[in-house]
Scaffold this active site. Structure first.
Site, PDB file in Angstrom:
ATOM      1  N   LYS A 106      -0.250   4.091  12.761  1.00 33.57           N
ATOM      2  CA  LYS A 106       0.815   4.794  12.031  1.00 33.57           C
ATOM      3  C   LYS A 106       1.128   6.180  12.595  1.00 33.57           C
ATOM      4  CE  LYS A 106       1.014   2.415   7.665  1.00 33.57           C
ATOM      5  NZ  LYS A 106      -0.160   1.498   7.620  1.00 33.57           N
TER       6      LYS A 106
ATOM      7  N   GLU B  59       6.929   8.434   1.560  1.00 35.01           N
ATOM      8  CA  GLU B  59       6.309   7.699   0.463  1.00 35.01           C
ATOM      9  C   GLU B  59       5.028   7.100   1.008  1.00 35.01           C
ATOM     10  OE1 GLU B  59       8.483   6.212   2.468  1.00 35.01           O
ATOM     11  OE2 GLU B  59       7.167   4.523   2.974  1.00 35.01           O
TER      12      GLU B  59
ATOM     13  N   SER C  51      -4.944  -3.143  14.484  1.00 29.78           N
ATOM     14  CA  SER C  51      -4.052  -2.045  14.089  1.00 29.78           C
ATOM     15  C   SER C  51      -4.780  -0.819  13.559  1.00 29.78           C
ATOM     16  CB  SER C  51      -3.054  -2.548  13.038  1.00 29.78           C
ATOM     17  OG  SER C  51      -3.730  -3.160  11.953  1.00 29.78           O
TER      18      SER C  51
HETATM   19  C1  LIG Z   1      -0.157   0.206   7.184  1.00 27.52           C
HETATM   20  C2  LIG Z   1      -1.011  -0.655   8.023  1.00 27.52           C
HETATM   21  C3  LIG Z   1      -0.624  -1.954   8.400  1.00 27.52           C
HETATM   22  C4  LIG Z   1       0.639  -2.611   7.917  1.00 27.52           C
HETATM   23  O1  LIG Z   1       1.813  -1.999   8.297  1.00 27.52           O
HETATM   24  P1  LIG Z   1       2.754  -2.541   9.455  1.00 27.52           P
HETATM   25  O2  LIG Z   1       3.952  -1.678   9.365  1.00 27.52           O
HETATM   26  O3  LIG Z   1       3.047  -3.986   9.174  1.00 27.52           O
HETATM   27  O4  LIG Z   1       2.021  -2.390  10.742  1.00 27.52           O
HETATM   28  C5  LIG Z   1      -1.451  -2.685   9.245  1.00 27.52           C
HETATM   29  N1  LIG Z   1      -2.621  -2.179   9.671  1.00 27.52           N
HETATM   30  C6  LIG Z   1      -3.048  -0.953   9.326  1.00 27.52           C
HETATM   31  C7  LIG Z   1      -4.363  -0.473   9.828  1.00 27.52           C
HETATM   32  C8  LIG Z   1      -2.270  -0.146   8.493  1.00 27.52           C
HETATM   33  O5  LIG Z   1      -2.701   1.074   8.146  1.00 27.52           O
END
Ligand SMILES: *Cc1c(COP(=O)(O)O)cnc(C)c1O
Length: 399
Positions: A90, A112, A380
């Site tokens: 993010k 948000e 992610s």
């Molecule tokens: C917020 C988040 C997601 C989901 O958001 P996307 O916009 O679909 O990537 C996935 N993995 C992590 C670690 C997150 O913090």
């Protein structure tokens, strides 16, 4: 050839667009005119890439997971977004959008947040760039996500608990939009995923596209070819997946496999698998697939993972799914927890619960792999924030 990128009207197939109240028209129009010239300028690129390198810690490694590869009969590489500053992908988007806001002459940032991950990333980038920051968060989430609330405050952000509706993400988003309506000239609204009115999905996808830009040269370096056979990622709003696939969308040699949150099972109603169970509707200014009743009331989604617990999916992925360009599979809570423990035990990496939903697809798609198939899966985020959930669900490992 069909393009999967946004068209000049802001649509991906039938999805996307900008369904906004009149009062926001100018703010969205200004953003639409400003974003491409700014983010494609040399000045922006230089500053963005220098911060990604020295502050975020990019490039994130592309790690060959030997033991997982043996287990699933393929050549599995993990794209390690979990190693970024603040622990997930993010931050790429937050830094990019706040740089953009500065160049647009904005002096105040709002955002948000649901679980608080996007709020923390935005508050971090605002501290770094000396911008005042207000984060709207549902009052229930403020209670549930105490640590992230304290992190945002320590970073200097004002956290505003929202008491309307279910007191969760959807209500926080409505409140952020209300704020933006009142202060459209000086305020920039940082959206955290590939959702919201055009141009946000395209803007966020471009900010995250650094992920696939790196995968290309990292694969070239490691295997002498710049594309994999399979790309895998989890999808909440869709930003880490969009970044992972961005530079491969038009390469038919690359199969895309996306994991959405099945919750307790897509047939149970307790789910966030909006591409598979949702119907077309409008949420937060965009036409997407949503979990809603026949008369258009949003149904509260459910997933063990706070980051995937969103009632819709962004327009990019809805279109890829409808067109058959991406295979979308749900991973349920228990499958994600098992996948997280497996990665931890086989590779010594504790993934975020969201990322575990991508890992949980490996057993479901391994029949597609050959021994020499190159698979790149994006991790992610890291799992430190999820330790309590992992501990309290260990019984899921037993069946
Ligand atoms: C917020 C988040 C997601 C989901 O958001 P996307 O916009 O679909 O990537 C996935 N993995 C992590 C670690 C997150 O913090």
């Amino acid at each position: 050839m069909e393009s999967y990128q946004v068209n000049e009207k802001g649509f991906y197939g039938e999805y996307g667009g900008a369904y906004i109240p009149e009062i926001l028209y100018k703010a969205v129009e200004d953003l639409k005119k400003a974003y491409l010239p700014i983010i494609e300028s040399d000045e922006f690129k230089k500053e963005f890439h220098s911060l990604l390198k020295d502050y975020v810690g990019r490039p994130s490694p592309l790690y060959y997971a030997k033991r997982m590869s043996e287990k699933y009969g393929c050549q599995l590489y993990l794209k390690r977004e979990d190693l970024n500053h603040t622990g997930a992908h993010k931050i790429n988007n937050a830094i990019g959008q706040i740089l953009l806001a500065k160049q647009m002459g904005k002096t105040r940032i709002i955002a948000e947040t649901g679980a608080g991950q996007h709020g923390v990333a935005t508050a971090t980038a605002c501290a770094l760039m000396n911008m005042p920051c207000t984060v709207y968060q549902g009052a229930l989430d403020v209670e549930r996500q105490h640590v992230n609330v304290e992190r945002m405050k320590m970073l200097g952000a004002t956290v505003v608990p929202v008491n309307s509706g279910n007191k969760t993400l959807k209500d926080a988003t409505n409140e952020a939009i209300r704020d933006w309506c009142c202060h459209p000239s000086d305020t920039y609204y940082v959206i955290g995923s590939t959702v919201g009115p055009h141009p946000y999905p395209d803007l966020v996808a471009r900010m995250q596209s650094v992920i696939s830009e790196e995968i290309k040269w990292q694969l070239q370096e490691k295997i002498g070819r710049d594309y994999p056979d399979f790309l895998m990622a989890c999808v909440g709003g869709g930003s880490n997946a969009a970044g992972t696939i961005y530079h491969y969308l038009d390469n038919p040699n690359v199969q895309l496999i996306l994991g959405e949150a099945g919750g307790l099972g897509i047939e149970t109603g307790q789910t966030a698998a909006s591409m598979q169970v949702g119907t077309v509707g409008i949420l937060h200014g965009s036409k997407i697939k949503l979990i809603q009743t026949e008369d258009g009331q949003i149904v509260e989604p459910y997933s063990i993972s706070a980051g995937l617990d969103y009632p819709g999916t962004g327009p990019i992925h809805c279109n890829l799914y409808d067109k058959g360009r991406a295979t979308v599979i749900a991973a349920n809570d228990d499958e994600a927890v098992r996948a997280a423990y497996e990665l931890t035990r086989l590779e010594g990496i504790i993934p975020a619960l969201e990322s575990a939903h991508a890992l949980a697809l490996l057993p479901k798609v391994k029949h597609l792999f050959k021994k020499d198939s190159i698979v790149v899966l994006t991790v992610s985020g890291r799992g430190d924030k999820d330790i309590n959930t992992y501990l309290s669900h260990q019984e899921m490992l037993n069946d």
